[in-house]
Design an enzyme around this catalytic site. Structure first.
Site, PDB file in Angstrom:
ATOM      1  N   LYS A 173       0.876  -1.182   0.000  1.00 49.22           N
ATOM      2  CA  LYS A 173       0.000   0.000   0.000  1.00 49.22           C
ATOM      3  C   LYS A 173       0.913   1.232   0.000  1.00 49.22           C
ATOM      4  CE  LYS A 173      -2.277   3.445   2.209  1.00 49.22           C
ATOM      5  NZ  LYS A 173      -1.976   4.408   1.153  1.00 49.22           N
ATOM      6  N   GLU A 248       9.459   2.124  10.899  1.00 47.41           N
ATOM      7  CA  GLU A 248      10.531   3.092  10.619  1.00 47.41           C
ATOM      8  C   GLU A 248       9.868   4.455  10.593  1.00 47.41           C
ATOM      9  OE1 GLU A 248      13.605   2.440  10.432  1.00 47.41           O
ATOM     10  OE2 GLU A 248      13.686   0.284  10.059  1.00 47.41           O
ATOM     11  N   CYS A 282      13.781  11.016   6.105  1.00 47.65           N
ATOM     12  CA  CYS A 282      13.673  10.713   7.533  1.00 47.65           C
ATOM     13  C   CYS A 282      15.021  10.937   8.213  1.00 47.65           C
ATOM     14  CB  CYS A 282      13.202   9.287   7.732  1.00 47.65           C
ATOM     15  SG  CYS A 282      14.134   8.117   6.764  1.00 47.65           S
ATOM     16  N   GLU A 382       9.727  17.129  14.242  1.00 47.99           N
ATOM     17  CA  GLU A 382      10.124  16.848  12.854  1.00 47.99           C
ATOM     18  C   GLU A 382       9.356  17.767  11.911  1.00 47.99           C
ATOM     19  OE1 GLU A 382       8.713  13.258  10.821  1.00 47.99           O
ATOM     20  OE2 GLU A 382      10.755  12.915  10.152  1.00 47.99           O
TER      21      GLU A 382
HETATM   22  P1  NDP Z   1       2.340   9.018   6.909  1.00 46.66           P
HETATM   23  O1  NDP Z   1       2.510   8.435   8.252  1.00 46.66           O
HETATM   24  O2  NDP Z   1       1.340  10.094   6.728  1.00 46.66           O
HETATM   25  O3  NDP Z   1       1.942   7.890   5.842  1.00 46.66           O
HETATM   26  C1  NDP Z   1       2.724   6.745   5.639  1.00 46.66           C
HETATM   27  C2  NDP Z   1       1.869   5.664   5.014  1.00 46.66           C
HETATM   28  O4  NDP Z   1       0.877   5.258   5.952  1.00 46.66           O
HETATM   29  C3  NDP Z   1       1.115   6.119   3.766  1.00 46.66           C
HETATM   30  O5  NDP Z   1       1.050   5.057   2.856  1.00 46.66           O
HETATM   31  C4  NDP Z   1      -0.258   6.427   4.320  1.00 46.66           C
HETATM   32  O6  NDP Z   1      -1.292   6.355   3.370  1.00 46.66           O
HETATM   33  C5  NDP Z   1      -0.386   5.292   5.331  1.00 46.66           C
HETATM   34  N1  NDP Z   1      -1.435   5.484   6.332  1.00 46.66           N
HETATM   35  C6  NDP Z   1      -2.108   6.616   6.649  1.00 46.66           C
HETATM   36  N2  NDP Z   1      -3.037   6.344   7.606  1.00 46.66           N
HETATM   37  C7  NDP Z   1      -2.958   5.031   7.882  1.00 46.66           C
HETATM   38  C8  NDP Z   1      -3.653   4.153   8.752  1.00 46.66           C
HETATM   39  N3  NDP Z   1      -4.651   4.595   9.540  1.00 46.66           N
HETATM   40  N4  NDP Z   1      -3.291   2.851   8.791  1.00 46.66           N
HETATM   41  C9  NDP Z   1      -2.277   2.399   8.026  1.00 46.66           C
HETATM   42  N5  NDP Z   1      -1.606   3.169   7.147  1.00 46.66           N
HETATM   43  C10 NDP Z   1      -1.914   4.470   7.076  1.00 46.66           C
HETATM   44  O7  NDP Z   1       3.780   9.499   6.439  1.00 46.66           O
HETATM   45  P2  NDP Z   1       4.189  10.243   5.110  1.00 46.66           P
HETATM   46  O8  NDP Z   1       3.772   9.446   3.919  1.00 46.66           O
HETATM   47  O9  NDP Z   1       3.741  11.663   5.197  1.00 46.66           O
HETATM   48  O10 NDP Z   1       5.787  10.169   5.191  1.00 46.66           O
HETATM   49  C11 NDP Z   1       6.541  11.042   5.950  1.00 46.66           C
HETATM   50  C12 NDP Z   1       6.951  10.413   7.270  1.00 46.66           C
HETATM   51  O11 NDP Z   1       7.628   9.198   7.032  1.00 46.66           O
HETATM   52  C13 NDP Z   1       7.910  11.275   8.038  1.00 46.66           C
HETATM   53  O12 NDP Z   1       7.562  11.312   9.392  1.00 46.66           O
HETATM   54  C14 NDP Z   1       9.237  10.557   7.872  1.00 46.66           C
HETATM   55  O13 NDP Z   1      10.151  10.799   8.899  1.00 46.66           O
HETATM   56  C15 NDP Z   1       8.801   9.147   7.820  1.00 46.66           C
HETATM   57  N6  NDP Z   1       9.829   8.322   7.184  1.00 46.66           N
HETATM   58  C16 NDP Z   1      10.578   7.481   7.963  1.00 46.66           C
HETATM   59  C17 NDP Z   1      11.607   6.738   7.418  1.00 46.66           C
HETATM   60  C18 NDP Z   1      12.419   5.800   8.254  1.00 46.66           C
HETATM   61  O14 NDP Z   1      13.002   4.878   7.683  1.00 46.66           O
HETATM   62  N7  NDP Z   1      12.518   5.962   9.552  1.00 46.66           N
HETATM   63  C19 NDP Z   1      11.941   6.842   5.994  1.00 46.66           C
HETATM   64  C20 NDP Z   1      11.085   7.729   5.271  1.00 46.66           C
HETATM   65  C21 NDP Z   1      10.070   8.444   5.867  1.00 46.66           C
HETATM   66  P3  NDP Z   1      -1.890   7.683   2.666  1.00 46.66           P
HETATM   67  O15 NDP Z   1      -0.764   8.271   1.880  1.00 46.66           O
HETATM   68  O16 NDP Z   1      -2.967   7.152   1.799  1.00 46.66           O
HETATM   69  O17 NDP Z   1      -2.381   8.582   3.757  1.00 46.66           O
END
Ligand code: NDP
Length: 498
Positions: A173, A248, A282, A382
């Site tokens: 997803k 992560e 991240c 962040e």
């Molecule tokens: P989000 O947490 O908003 O979304 C991540 C994923 O989760 C998306 O596919 C999103 O779908 C999905 N999601 C949203 N709501 C739910 C739910 N209720 N249940 C399950 N899945 C859900 O993060 P971002 O996409 O905005 O990414 C940025 C974040 O990711 C930052 O905080 C960054 O630090 C972190 N990150 C961490 C990394 C690491 O390795 N530590 C690497 C890269 C990023 P949808 O898009 O449809 O809302």
């Protein structure tokens, strides 16, 4: 022409009853493709496909699974430039970084393919005669992979490469901001020849698809990368079902600049770490913690270099920094800048949305530097954008205390030429990754990647040999070839008596 994609289920692109949504280029506003928002029924169909082929896939010898990963890597290599442009157009990172995203896919798939010929277990001596013991890894079952938008091909590859070689089937997803990258990624896997049902992809909302995968009884592990709040929610759902979960999450990564640092090297690293991918990594350097003796010099140099950065359409090779990824991202970053200004943080440079001409079509924010105190929100939360906070430290101990004062613990870095500080920092910094004389970004696929504290509460590590942990469980096997009943623990005395 805009392509209307379906959902990839059981080896076929399928229609959905769900509403359609579009993905856009954040630099130009151009519509790139349209996708269905998968329904609960679609989630069931995808998991059913992944479950249906799981036994066949897990019984396929791991080196043969590796052959398919290698074939996929070969195809990704052949299509690298084309796919890099898709990454740049959909996510907004500059083309060199788009190429890097695809290169990570190639590197990790090649690495994971090799794991198919290792995947070592252990043989362990038994306390009883004519008996041997061994351990082996087994795949947990079909898994759900939930990914963010900032590495729209690399992160799906890190997760899927490890899942596939482990013997798991999966439903991916992707973020709703980058479904095109995911679709192109899955097309390549399909071309590589994975059996139908091994690879599945559902676009759509976190609440329907994400929650649906976490809650589905046949999904046996979730690998999630995203924000802390979403991660916490996923963690709760996985705990209810008692399944494995890899998390992560966010970061607030510091560079510590000591007074003996090589300043040119430091500045090169800070610029790359803070403003690469417009700060949307991240592992981005979001705090620069500077020894008081060199603070003024570092700040002057930082302002000069930041103001020289060229912002614009990331497909143009001359550009240093593209737009942020979406209107929501733009709003969030500008809100943080407003908070900084309101709280009295010293705005050293930047701090505005770029306006006029082609800038009006996209989400361009100036690279921004604030000078501030360790307790301020900009120093703690962040931001995930091109905003760097500079903090002054009295000495090494103070710099470490500032670095560790946040809830995150992903990446960290120290610039010094003194081995004593470098080695102490490896032990003192609360982070899953520490760089010495290099910025906080730059992970390599053969090493474990992940964090501590709220960044990595489940302490899983992607990439490297640890990547298998998320997708496998350990089986311990005892083989007794004595021909009689032997009792461990209680048979020792009899043995001693002969
Ligand atoms: P989000 O947490 O908003 O979304 C991540 C994923 O989760 C998306 O596919 C999103 O779908 C999905 N999601 C949203 N709501 C739910 C739910 N209720 N249940 C399950 N899945 C859900 O993060 P971002 O996409 O905005 O990414 C940025 C974040 O990711 C930052 O905080 C960054 O630090 C972190 N990150 C961490 C990394 C690491 O390795 N530590 C690497 C890269 C990023 P949808 O898009 O449809 O809302």
């Amino acid at each position: 022409m805009v392509t209307d994609y379906g959902l990839f289920i059981g080896g076929k692109w399928r229609k959905s009853e769900g509403k359609r949504f579009e993905t856009r280029n954040p630099a130009t506003g151009e519509i790139l493709a349209s996708f269905p928002a998968a329904t609960k029924e679609d989630v069931s169909a995808a998991v059913k496909a992944a479950r249906g082929v799981f036994d066949t896939w897990r019984r396929t010898p791991a080196p043969r699974r590796g052959d398919l990963l290698l074939e996929a890597a070969r195809l990704f290599r052949a299509k690298k430039e084309e796919l890099a442009r898709v990454v740049t157009m959909e996510m907004g990172k500059i083309l060199a970084e788009g190429r890097g995203d695809v290169q990570e896919v190639i590197d990790f798939y090649e690495y994971a393919a090799g794991e198919g010929r290792r995947m070592f277990g252990e043989t362990v001596p038994s306390e009883l005669p004519n008996k041997m013991c061994l351990t082996m890894r087994l795949p947990v079952g079909p898994v759900g992979l939930i990914t963010p938008w900032n590495f729209p091909m690399a992160i799906p590859a890190w997760k899927s490469g490890a899942a596939l070689i482990a013997g798991c089937t999966f439903v991916l997803k992707p973020s709703s901001l980058t479904p095109l990258c995911a679709a192109r990624f899955v097309e390549v896997l399909d071309e590589a020849g994975f059996p139908p049902g091994v690879v599945n992809m559902l676009t759509g909302s976190g609440s329907i698809v994400g929650d649906g995968l976490v809650a589905h009884p046949d999904v046996r592990a979730i690998s999630f990368t995203g924000g802390v709040d979403t991660g916490r929610h996923v963690y709760e759902g996985a705990a209810k079902k008692m399944i494995k979960v890899g998390l992560e999450l966010g970061g607030k990564n510091p560079i510590l600049a000591l007074d003996d640092a090589n300043l040119d090297l430091l500045m090169d690293g800070v610029m790359f770490g803070a403003f690469g991918t417009a700060g949307q990594r991240c592992t981005a350097t979001s705090r620069l913690i500077v020894h008081q003796k060199i603070y003024d010099q570092v700040v002057d140099e930082l302002i000069e270099r930041t103001e020289k950065l060229m912002i614009g359409n990331p497909l143009d090779e001359k550009i240093d920094m593209g737009p942020v990824a979406s209107p929501e991202q733009e709003e969030k970053v500008l809100d943080y800048i407003a908070i900084g200004k309101k709280e009295g943080d010293k705005l050293l440079t930047g701090g505005e949305k770029r306006k006029g001409g082609t800038y009006d079509k996209g989400f361009f924010i100036e690279p921004t530097v604030f000078g501030l105190d360790r307790k301020k929100r900009l120093a703690q939360e962040e931001i995930f954008g091109p905003v760097l906070s500079v903090l002054k430290a009295k000495d090494y101990e103070d710099a470490v205390a500032i670095a560790n004062s946040v809830k995150y613990g992903l990446s960290s870095s120290i610039y010094t030429n003194d081995l004593r500080w470098a080695f102490r920092a490896m032990h003192d910094l609360e982070a899953g990754i520490t760089y010495v004389n290099a910025p906080t970004i730059g992970a390599e696929v053969q090493l474990p990647f992940g964090g501590t504290k709220e960044t990595g509460p489940t302490d899983t590590r992607e990439a490297g040999p640890t990547a298998l942990e998320e997708f496998t469980y350990w089986k311990t096997v005892y083989v007794d070839y004595s021909g009689r009943l032997q009792k461990a623990q209680i048979d020792t005395e009899r043995l001693a008596q002969g």
